[in-house]
Scaffold this motif. Sequence first.
Motif, mmCIF file in Angstrom:
data_model
loop_
_atom_site.group_PDB
_atom_site.id
_atom_site.type_symbol
_atom_site.label_atom_id
_atom_site.label_comp_id
_atom_site.label_asym_id
_atom_site.label_seq_id
_atom_site.Cartn_x
_atom_site.Cartn_y
_atom_site.Cartn_z
ATOM 1 N N THR A 184 0.736 -1.364 -0.070
ATOM 2 C CA THR A 184 -0.080 0.046 0.071
ATOM 3 C C THR A 184 0.829 1.288 0.038
ATOM 4 N N THR A 211 2.872 6.804 -7.671
ATOM 5 C CA THR A 211 2.380 5.258 -6.797
ATOM 6 C C THR A 211 3.014 4.210 -7.463
ATOM 7 N N GLN A 251 -11.621 10.154 -6.694
ATOM 8 C CA GLN A 251 -13.162 9.931 -6.376
ATOM 9 C C GLN A 251 -13.948 9.820 -7.938
ATOM 10 N N HIS A 252 -13.458 10.120 -8.697
ATOM 11 C CA HIS A 252 -14.335 9.956 -10.084
ATOM 12 C C HIS A 252 -15.266 10.886 -9.725
ATOM 13 N N LYS A 266 -4.904 6.083 0.684
ATOM 14 C CA LYS A 266 -4.066 4.924 0.492
ATOM 15 C C LYS A 266 -4.512 4.269 -0.795
ATOM 16 N N ILE A 267 -3.347 3.740 -1.533
ATOM 17 C CA ILE A 267 -3.570 3.213 -2.842
ATOM 18 C C ILE A 267 -2.896 1.967 -2.927
ATOM 19 N N GLN A 268 -3.503 0.875 -3.260
ATOM 20 C CA GLN A 268 -3.094 -0.342 -3.697
ATOM 21 C C GLN A 268 -3.627 -1.117 -4.984
ATOM 22 N N ASN A 269 -2.805 -1.051 -5.852
ATOM 23 C CA ASN A 269 -3.140 -1.594 -7.105
ATOM 24 C C ASN A 269 -4.086 -0.512 -7.684
ATOM 25 N N GLU A 270 -5.321 -0.818 -7.982
ATOM 26 C CA GLU A 270 -6.414 -0.261 -8.437
ATOM 27 C C GLU A 270 -7.379 0.425 -7.674
ATOM 28 N N ASN A 271 -7.095 0.161 -6.236
ATOM 29 C CA ASN A 271 -7.979 0.538 -5.113
ATOM 30 C C ASN A 271 -7.343 1.712 -4.512
ATOM 31 N N LYS A 272 -8.147 2.802 -4.559
ATOM 32 C CA LYS A 272 -7.719 4.040 -3.776
ATOM 33 C C LYS A 272 -8.789 4.454 -2.689
ATOM 34 N N GLU A 273 -8.332 4.403 -1.676
ATOM 35 C CA GLU A 273 -9.153 4.527 -0.241
ATOM 36 C C GLU A 273 -8.726 5.973 0.345
#
Length: 211
Positions: free
Chosen positions: A2, A138, A163-164, A185-192
Amino acid sequence: MTTTLFITRHGQTVWNIEKRMQGWKDSHLTEDGINQAISLGKRIEKIDIDYIYTSPTGRAYNTAEIVRGKRNIPIIVDNRIREINMGKWEGMTQIEIDNLYKEEFFNFWNAPQLYEPVGGESFIQVRERVSNFIEEITKKHEGKNILIVTHTIALKSIMSYIQHTPLERFWAPPYIHPTSLTVVKIQNENKEVIMYADASHIEDTKEIKAV
């Protein structure tokens, strides 16, 4: 792994108080702006920041230096996270702009999807360059903690991309206070989004329409 982004806006400047549009031009941090940067530095001093990326503009770079303090963290300048280029508006007060470019000025703050720059950039152009920046760093610094020091519209553009959010809602809350803290927090395509424009470390916050 992450990657965590800590994103902030520069501290308050002289032109912010005067309600002059800055864009790619610059003005000095005020005493309050310096103190805001110091407060942010204290807030994140126990976080292991691996890299600091900053806009080349003086107000952002100086904020980055203050937030870093005495820690040995590299500061990297990247043009893609500078503020929107406002062309002929830069250095003018908002009253002056409103008198000369009423429709464009209204759209800037109220209908950014319709805004046509007077010699500068559109909101879409800014979002394109900041999204390229986010994607690159990233991947380059996977698993690292990165502090990004930027500007109101550049920061809003980053979050619009993450957040599109459509341009019609570009100016939706929260307000981006000077040195407010956003954490993603960014992991692969996941952005939180963990935190968005939190200003709890700043005293006497008030909203000033200025970029």
